[in-house]
Design a protein around this motif. Structure first.
Motif, mmCIF file in Angstrom:
data_model
loop_
_atom_site.group_PDB
_atom_site.id
_atom_site.type_symbol
_atom_site.label_atom_id
_atom_site.label_comp_id
_atom_site.label_asym_id
_atom_site.label_seq_id
_atom_site.Cartn_x
_atom_site.Cartn_y
_atom_site.Cartn_z
ATOM 1 N N GLU A 148 5.104 5.508 3.928
ATOM 2 C CA GLU A 148 4.456 4.392 3.263
ATOM 3 C C GLU A 148 2.979 4.703 3.047
ATOM 4 O O GLU A 148 2.477 5.732 3.493
ATOM 5 C CB GLU A 148 4.640 3.125 4.105
ATOM 6 N N ARG A 149 2.292 3.778 2.380
ATOM 7 C CA ARG A 149 0.863 4.005 2.126
ATOM 8 C C ARG A 149 0.083 4.077 3.444
ATOM 9 O O ARG A 149 -0.794 4.897 3.626
ATOM 10 C CB ARG A 149 0.311 2.916 1.222
ATOM 11 N N GLU A 150 0.406 3.165 4.387
ATOM 12 C CA GLU A 150 -0.169 3.198 5.723
ATOM 13 C C GLU A 150 0.975 3.299 6.725
ATOM 14 O O GLU A 150 1.968 2.566 6.622
ATOM 15 C CB GLU A 150 -1.002 1.950 5.991
ATOM 16 N N ASN A 151 0.819 4.184 7.697
ATOM 17 C CA ASN A 151 1.924 4.517 8.577
ATOM 18 C C ASN A 151 1.507 4.488 10.041
ATOM 19 O O ASN A 151 0.354 4.795 10.385
ATOM 20 C CB ASN A 151 2.463 5.915 8.257
ATOM 21 N N GLN A 152 2.493 4.149 10.884
ATOM 22 C CA GLN A 152 2.347 4.299 12.322
ATOM 23 C C GLN A 152 3.562 5.055 12.848
ATOM 24 O O GLN A 152 4.709 4.646 12.634
ATOM 25 C CB GLN A 152 2.242 2.945 13.031
ATOM 26 N N LEU A 153 3.289 6.161 13.541
ATOM 27 C CA LEU A 153 4.353 6.977 14.131
ATOM 28 C C LEU A 153 4.200 6.932 15.642
ATOM 29 O O LEU A 153 3.094 7.120 16.166
ATOM 30 C CB LEU A 153 4.254 8.421 13.641
ATOM 31 N N ILE A 154 5.297 6.702 16.357
ATOM 32 C CA ILE A 154 5.291 6.711 17.822
ATOM 33 C C ILE A 154 6.299 7.765 18.284
ATOM 34 O O ILE A 154 7.474 7.731 17.872
ATOM 35 C CB ILE A 154 5.660 5.342 18.409
#
Length: 847
Positions: A87-93
């Motif tokens: 996506e345009r802004e991402n969060q990966l954990i």
């Protein structure tokens, strides 16, 4: 499959998709001796709908979550996690268990044999932060890093940000939550943890901020650490750099940590520099080592600006880090500390290294072509550090030192917290100096090879010079003829010295440069090109000058001039233009009066190489005995307690080759024979024992007894070296198997074992290992980490044989393994180059 490699093209493609913002990394260091917990939360922007990957080397991945959706664990393969549908802004954990190492890469774990305490430290350059957390592992994806660390509550935990008060859990564990860093590259992040001892100080920055300072070391070494001196050099460096760079120190604090089993001299982690424990002096060391520690302290401090604040985009500009730090630390050492002869040291050690590296088949431009991570691993070399530093010295003289520093200051201000390329630095230097640097860059930074400068001297019957010119040549493979600014010094023998009587400074360009201003001068006893060491070039001594040098070198008053003559004589020897036997005579005649410790250290190493490898084989035994006799005579004649006395004794122990020599070594170690002022301390006792092992005077039982008396990490390294030095087939095979058949030895033991394996007194045992050496190359390269593979491939190469059979076997392997990894082939090719050079010099010696 990429394995653990990453290409420049892949990095560029990923950078076009991804822009990183922050990492929140939680590490659990309480899970036992093999693994630690690693949970990473990464926030980043991306091209919507794009696919890419993030890097991770882990034993096990427990979960992967991207933007709230679970990612199949099968996405983790081959040191990467595939990321799709961004996506345009991402969060990966990413939640994983990662492995501790004993190789000095990633998160290194060490157990102190003295007290069984555990010490950890991270080492991430080049691509090893991915061994500790999930990360976009390339220097131009900077981000803010926040570390949270859970560890035993009695430990100290240090990172890039100031250490917070830990939150105790009540069960013997605690958690440290660090503030986020400024935007930095992943390779300069750091975690150091364990029961380290510490001492603090502070200084006031040019910005008015108070900068906390810390120095750390293991408990069992703490008594030997001279922290006050380290703080003093640090303050001197801060003041010098903040003035010259016109930019305040960019980080919140500055810690310096001396850590066990470190591969390099130091590492420039932002605000948390790690150093080798070799710089904690438990025994007497040479002034060369003391000075080198100061240069290293200032080298790493320079990196806080050049490398950490402003960072290269990709590793082809690694020199922007290392060459600049090498140059800056040398000028700072010379101008801001008591080590005022730092440029002499630079000539003796760094330039010698650069000239050697620049004549290998693997030489490359200062701005190297780096196609992947394997390329960059082998480019931490004499070109990147020493030639680059030499060229920057020349550049500073070319544009003027004030304009140079002004351009650097603008470079920092304009590019703070960003990534740059070479052109970004040169454009600022052009602006402040008014000079066009594109042509200079092409000739000096973008082409490889070293030029040779030789004098052309004609004189009349009365000894008056009728013509003086300087010829410049270049190797056929690297034919660039470059412009040089250099001095020419004339030296004459007087009753008391070999003194400079005339000096001119001029520009040299082209194949031949006439020097009309020297016509009419009386020909001197010694002509020294590159007087004052302005240029990067090999220089030649004419026949009369070489004869003068052999007879009177030690009487030259200026230590830099002496170093230049030492270097010229060595270059002519290495290039088979003069005999190694003549070089040995030069050293034994003159080294006793040399006052500069690093010049002595470098020259003694070259003396040993000449005697062990370069002299004709039929003369080698007699020559080695002659060298050892000469070194013992020098040790006896040296000033009691002096630096030279210590260097001559240790060199004699290494050179010992007869029963008479080893009898002296044994008597020194046992105290039956003494030299006034010489203390047989712990480290010197070990060095003497290694000599006795190589002479079959000491055996494994004696080595084990010595280790029991010095059951320390350093003692273990010495013991491994000593056992590998014993010239018995069984012990050599055991040493070989200990690091080839087993993969559990730590990096320092691998390195020490290889050093003993190659002991020159045991060359007769090495022939049987030629074929096994080539048989193990591919398996070792494919199964070990880069650092360990390099130690083995270089350290176990039977180079002391230096014969046709070894040359032919090496050529045959290279011919049969054209598809082997380029970095592996480079290491083997460099080994071959050493043998081929030795054979050429042997032929010259036999004439």
């Amino acid at each position: 499959m990429p394995g653990e490699n990453l290409t420049r093209i892949e990095a560029q493609e990923r950078r076009a998709i991804v822009d990183t913002h922050s990492y929140d990394v939680a590490l659990d260091l309480t899970k036992g001796p093999e693994v630690f917990g690693s949970r990473t939360v990464v926030t980043f922007s991306a091209t919507e709908g794009a696919d890419t990957f993030i890097d991770l080397i882990a034993r096990e991945v427990h979960s992967i979550t991207l933007n709230g959706r679970d990612v199949p664990l099968a996405a983790f393969a081959d040191s990467r996690i595939a990321l799709t549908g961004l996506e345009r802004e991402n969060q990966l954990i990413v939640d994983a268990d990662c492995l501790y190492t004993n190789t000095g890469e990633g998160m290194h774990r060490f157990v102190d044999p003295v007290d069984d305490e555990v010490y950890l430290y991270s080492q991430f350059e080049v691509p090893d932060s991915r061994r500790v957390f999930a990360v976009f592992e390339q220097p131009d994806l900077k981000a803010a890093f926040q570390f949270t660390v859970t560890a035993p509550e009695q430990w100290k935990v240090v990172s890039n940000s100031p250490t917070p008060e830990p939150k105790k859990h009540g069960d013997g564990q605690a958690t440290w939550t660090f503030d986020p860093t400024p935007p930095i590259s992943s390779y300069i992040t750091a975690i150091i943890a364990g029961p380290y001892e510490e001492v603090f100080s502070e200084l006031t920055s040019a910005s008015g901020r108070v900068i906390p300072l810390g120095v750390y070391a293991r408990r069992s070494l703490w008594q030997f650490l001279d922290a006050d001196y380290i703080f003093e050099k640090t303050r001197q460096g801060f003041a010098y750099y903040e003035e010259k760079f016109d930019y305040p120190y960019p980080f919140a604090k500055y810690d310096q940590l001396f850590v066990p089993e470190f591969n390099a001299g130091a590492m420039e982690n932002a605000g948390a520099v790690t150093f080798t424990e070799s710089y904690v002096f438990r025994s007497k060391v040479t002034d060369a080592t003391k000075e080198r520690r100061v240069v290293t302290i200032l080298h790493e401090l320079a990196h806080m600006w050049f490398g950490d604040l402003v960072t290269m985009k990709w590793w082809n500009d690694l020199w922007l880090n290392e060459s600049f730090a090498e140059w800056a630390s040398t000028i700072a050492t010379a101008e801001a500390t008591e080590w005022t002869e730092a440029w002499t040291t630079f000539n003796a050690m760094e330039k010698t290294w650069a000239y050697r590296q620049d004549q290998l088949p693997s030489t490359h431009p200062v701005v190297a072509e780096i196609t992947d991570l394997e390329d960059v691993q082998v480019n931490f070399d004499g070109i990147t550090y020493a030639k680059g530093g030499s060229v920057l010295k020349q550049l500073a003289a070319w544009v003027g030192i004030e304009a140079f520093f002004a351009g650097v200051a603008q470079y920092f201000r304009k590019n703070e917290w960003g990534n740059t390329e070479l052109s970004d630095l040169l454009s600022e230097l052009e602006a402040t100096s008014g000079r066009e640097l594109g042509t200079w860059s092409k000739k000096w930074l973008e082409t490889a090879g070293v030029n040779t400068l030789s004098p052309v001297i004609h004189e009349d019957a009365a000894g008056t010079i009728t013509r003086f010119a300087i010829t410049q040549t270049a190797p056929a493979d690297y034919p660039t003829i470059r412009p040089h600014r250099l001095g020419v010094g004339f030296y004459n023998v007087t009753d008391s010295a070999l003194e400079r009587v005339h000096h001119v400074e001029l520009d040299v360009d082209g194949d031949l440069t006439e020097v009309p201003e020297l016509k009419g001068q009386r020909r001197p006893d010694l002509v020294l090109l590159n007087d004052e060491d302005l240029a990067y070039a090999k220089i030649r001594l004419d026949e009369r000058s070489l004869e003068t040098a052999i007879e009177h070198l030690g009487r030259i008053a200026d230590p830099l001039a002496r170093s230049l003559v030492w270097g010229a004589a060595w270059d002519q020897t290495r290039d088979a233009e003069s005999s190694p036997s003549a070089y040995i005579d030069l050293v034994l005649r003159n080294i006793g009066s040399e006052t500069e410790s690093t010049t002595v250290r470098t020259t003694l190493a070259q003396l040993q190489l000449a005697a062990n490898t370069y002299v004709a084989p039929e003369k080698r035994s007699a020559t080695r005995a002659k060298v050892a006799d000469g070194l013992w005579a020098l040790a006896q004649a040296a000033e009691p307690g002096s630096d030279s006395q210590l260097q001559f004794v240790t060199a004699f122990a290494t050179a010992a080759s007869t029963p008479e020599h080893w009898a002296i070594v044994a008597a020194l170690r046992d105290g039956e024979r003494a030299l006034e002022g010489l203390e047989i301390d712990t480290d010197l006792s070990w060095q003497l024992l290694i000599s006795l092992a190589a002479g079959e005077v000491a055996h494994e039982k004696t080595i084990d007894e010595a280790l029991a008396a010095d059951n320390t990490a350093k003692g273990g390294e010495f013991a491994a070296q000593a056992k590998a030095s014993i010239p018995q087939p069984a012990t050599k095979r055991a040493a070989w198997n200990s690091i080839i058949e087993n993969d559990d030895q730590p990096n320092t033991i691998v390195r020490s074992t290889a050093l003993g394996f190659q002991h020159p007194a045991t060359v007769g045992q090495l022939g049987e290992f030629v074929q096994p050496y080539f048989d193990m190359l591919l398996p070792i390269w494919n199964s070990r980490s880069y650092q360990i593979a390099q130690y083995i491939i270089v350290g176990l190469y039977p180079a002391p044989l230096a014969n046709l059979a070894l040359r032919d076997a090496t050529r045959a392997w290279l011919a049969a393994n054209q598809d082997a990894a380029p970095a592996l082939r480079r290491l083997v090719d460099e080994n071959l180059a050493g043998v081929e050079r030795a054979l050429a010099v042997q032929d010259r010696d036999a004439e």
